[in-house]
Design a protein around this motif. Structure first.
Motif, PDB file in Angstrom:
ATOM      1  N   THR A  43      40.487  43.828  61.642  1.00  7.70           N
ATOM      2  CA  THR A  43      41.424  42.924  62.418  1.00  7.70           C
ATOM      3  C   THR A  43      42.361  44.010  63.410  1.00  7.70           C
ATOM      4  O   THR A  43      43.439  43.448  63.748  1.00  7.70           O
ATOM      5  CB  THR A  43      42.125  41.571  61.863  1.00  7.70           C
ATOM      6  N   THR A  44      41.642  45.230  64.051  1.00 11.88           N
ATOM      7  CA  THR A  44      42.278  45.421  65.116  1.00 11.88           C
ATOM      8  C   THR A  44      41.587  46.093  65.772  1.00 11.88           C
ATOM      9  O   THR A  44      41.713  46.744  66.526  1.00 11.88           O
ATOM     10  CB  THR A  44      43.107  47.951  64.768  1.00 11.88           C
ATOM     11  N   GLU A  49      39.424  40.918  67.302  1.00  9.99           N
ATOM     12  CA  GLU A  49      40.171  40.486  66.407  1.00  9.99           C
ATOM     13  C   GLU A  49      41.485  41.408  66.088  1.00  9.99           C
ATOM     14  O   GLU A  49      41.420  42.338  66.078  1.00  9.99           O
ATOM     15  CB  GLU A  49      39.628  40.694  64.989  1.00  9.99           C
ATOM     16  N   PHE A  50      42.539  40.532  66.675  1.00 11.75           N
ATOM     17  CA  PHE A  50      43.957  41.428  65.744  1.00 11.75           C
ATOM     18  C   PHE A  50      44.713  40.135  65.554  1.00 11.75           C
ATOM     19  O   PHE A  50      44.319  38.947  66.244  1.00 11.75           O
ATOM     20  CB  PHE A  50      44.691  41.980  67.139  1.00 11.75           C
ATOM     21  N   GLN A  51      45.648  41.128  65.174  1.00 12.81           N
ATOM     22  CA  GLN A  51      46.758  40.417  64.795  1.00 12.81           C
ATOM     23  C   GLN A  51      48.099  40.014  65.670  1.00 12.81           C
ATOM     24  O   GLN A  51      48.796  40.848  66.326  1.00 12.81           O
ATOM     25  CB  GLN A  51      47.408  40.395  62.924  1.00 12.81           C
ATOM     26  N   ASP A  52      48.688  38.436  66.096  1.00  9.32           N
ATOM     27  CA  ASP A  52      49.353  37.807  66.521  1.00  9.32           C
ATOM     28  C   ASP A  52      50.814  38.925  66.078  1.00  9.32           C
ATOM     29  O   ASP A  52      51.273  38.375  64.732  1.00  9.32           O
ATOM     30  CB  ASP A  52      49.432  37.193  66.619  1.00  9.32           C
ATOM     31  N   GLU A  53      51.567  39.250  67.274  1.00 11.98           N
ATOM     32  CA  GLU A  53      52.930  40.001  66.714  1.00 11.98           C
ATOM     33  C   GLU A  53      53.793  38.607  66.410  1.00 11.98           C
ATOM     34  O   GLU A  53      54.954  39.297  65.122  1.00 11.98           O
ATOM     35  CB  GLU A  53      53.809  40.666  67.704  1.00 11.98           C
ATOM     36  N   LYS A  56      51.412  36.497  62.923  1.00 16.10           N
ATOM     37  CA  LYS A  56      50.864  37.231  62.870  1.00 16.10           C
ATOM     38  C   LYS A  56      49.920  36.469  61.818  1.00 16.10           C
ATOM     39  O   LYS A  56      49.040  37.027  60.793  1.00 16.10           O
ATOM     40  CB  LYS A  56      51.970  37.921  61.002  1.00 16.10           C
ATOM     41  N   ASP A  57      49.072  35.459  62.134  1.00 10.01           N
ATOM     42  CA  ASP A  57      47.773  34.512  62.792  1.00 10.01           C
ATOM     43  C   ASP A  57      46.973  36.196  63.028  1.00 10.01           C
ATOM     44  O   ASP A  57      47.587  36.731  64.124  1.00 10.01           O
ATOM     45  CB  ASP A  57      47.958  33.815  62.955  1.00 10.01           C
ATOM     46  N   TYR A  58      45.635  35.899  62.499  1.00  6.73           N
ATOM     47  CA  TYR A  58      44.731  37.135  63.460  1.00  6.73           C
ATOM     48  C   TYR A  58      44.430  35.685  65.135  1.00  6.73           C
ATOM     49  O   TYR A  58      43.364  34.948  64.279  1.00  6.73           O
ATOM     50  CB  TYR A  58      43.196  37.048  62.245  1.00  6.73           C
ATOM     51  N   SER A  81      41.413  40.799  56.104  1.00  9.37           N
ATOM     52  CA  SER A  81      41.404  41.852  57.014  1.00  9.37           C
ATOM     53  C   SER A  81      40.301  43.136  55.958  1.00  9.37           C
ATOM     54  O   SER A  81      40.906  43.271  54.916  1.00  9.37           O
ATOM     55  CB  SER A  81      42.685  42.062  57.490  1.00  9.37           C
TER      56      SER A  81
END
Length: 260
Positions: A43-44, A49-53, A56-58, A81
């Protein structure tokens, strides 16, 4: 105790033991009844796919797509993840049901997992520092230092370049950090990931140079033996393309309609 009583006791014991075993078997089947699809992802890999700052959701294109696939299938999607190089082993071990992580469909990977039909077309590109005017194509990378993400097609292709020094990182952000610090001359990764990085950085620190190295297609992976799940995912993707949901997700993340 008489022989009759002993025999009766043994029969009772077997009934209890096997009865409990039967209950245990029914309990182990419950996860399937709960309709949960366990999905692995590294998830990076923005914008896929990445994490909302904040939440914290993907989030990302892949995350929206797999949730839409799950909704179409009538199942709840739970994302786990993990490292990209651990996705296929996790599928083989049965720890996850599917993997979506900008994973290129290759012959080598197809020997270990089943892929859905392609859902995205990509290609490899190279990123250099904004003030670098000597590296203009993949051929110019001969003898240079390259940062890649471990287990990716970018890593495989980079290693084919003559006299190159490849440094592998767990994720794309680490590779870009190494480029900014001067530890490598270039980053080789998927074109949309590189484009997203440049856009987020405002084009101040780095730039994409040269033509894409090749054409790649992403697929959703499932265990080799799980052909039924692969078929259900394919059906869901087809339905999402027919009802326009796939196009909505594509436009949301890439600002343009998907190629026909």
């Amino acid at each position: 105790m008489s022989k009759k009583l002993i025999a009766l006791s043994m029969v009772t014991m077997f009934v209890v033991v096997f009865g409990l075993a039967g209950c245990g078997g029914q309990q182990s089947a419950k996860p399937a009844d709960q309709k949960v699809l366990k999905v692995g992802s590294e998830t990076t890999f923005a914008p896929f796919e990445f994490q909302d700052e904040k939440t914290k959701d993907y989030i990302g294109f892949d995350m929206d797509l797999i949730k839409a696939v799950g909704k179409q299938m009538g199942v709840e999607v739970q994302v786990q993840s993990m490292g990209f190089d651990g996705l296929i082993p996790a599928l083989e071990a049965g720890n996850i049901d599917a993997a979506i992580s900008g994973m290129t469909i290759t012959d080598e990977r197809a020997k270990k997992v089943n892929f859905s039909k392609p859902y995205y077309k990509s290609g490899l590109s190279m990123v250099v520092k904004a003030d670098n005017n000597t590296l203009k194509s993949f051929k110019d990378l001969e003898g240079k230092r390259i940062a890649v993400q471990i287990g990716t097609t970018g890593a495989s292709e980079a290693k084919k370049i003559k006299d190159v020094k490849v440094r592998e990182f767990n994720n794309a952000p680490e590779a870009f950090i190494e480029l900014n610090s001067g530890g490598v001359d270039a980053v080789v990764n998927d074109l949309p990931v590189n484009e997203y990085y440049i856009a987020q950085a405002g084009g101040k620190d780095a730039k994409i140079v040269g033509e894409p190295l090749n054409s790649e297609e992403y697929g959703i992976a499932v265990a080799k033996k799980n052909t039924e799940l692969a078929e259900k995912i394919n059906k869901a993707i087809d339905e999402l393309k027919k009802n326009g949901e796939y196009e909505k997700i594509y436009v949301k993340w890439f600002g343009k309609k998907p190629p026909q």
